[in-house]
Design a protein around this motif. Sequence first.
Motif, short mmCIF file in Angstrom:
data_model
loop_
_atom_site.label_atom_id
_atom_site.label_comp_id
_atom_site.label_asym_id
_atom_site.label_seq_id
_atom_site.Cartn_x
_atom_site.Cartn_y
_atom_site.Cartn_z
N TRP A 1 0.84 -1.20 0.00
CA TRP A 1 0.00 0.00 0.00
C TRP A 1 0.87 1.25 0.00
N SER B 1 -1.35 8.50 -0.10
CA SER B 1 -2.63 8.18 0.52
C SER B 1 -2.60 8.51 2.01
N ALA C 1 -5.06 7.18 3.90
CA ALA C 1 -5.96 6.16 4.44
C ALA C 1 -5.40 5.60 5.74
N THR D 1 -6.28 2.62 7.36
CA THR D 1 -6.16 1.16 7.51
C THR D 1 -4.73 0.66 7.33
#
Length: 146
Positions: free
Chosen positions: A55, A62, A64, A66
């Motif tokens: 990721w 990003s 994000a 998570t």
Amino acid sequence: MRIVFGALYAAMAAGQLASFGQMPAIMTAYGLVTDAGAGALAVALIAGELVSGLWLLARPRSRAITPVWVFTAVAVVWALLAVQAYIRGLAVTNCGCFGIYLAQSLNWVVLIQDGLLLLYAGLLLRAARRPGETRSQEAVSEVHRR
């Protein structure tokens, strides 16, 4: 930095996958798990490293949360394994960070490396998007920063 740590975690996962047959024994050396538990711990760590590493490589900008939590969880588990084994005086001849590759025995250098991963995890958590923040708020903030 996200690319560097993404590459690090991806390389760790690759080394552990390539030496998966030896990973349960490496996990057992830390003195907390044996047999099926050692295999499950190895699978969990490898999966976490793959998810967060890929990721961070694929989406370095990003925000994000998570993958950041996954990165943090993996860093915490490795640090807990190392610290408790070091305190107990266990002879861990291969920390297992890269499986059987780039093996290093558990010592204070490994503890510092784990501490740096925890520090970076904290920085990632801090920089991650807050739950209530929207893209429009981010855009306005970006305009004001320029």
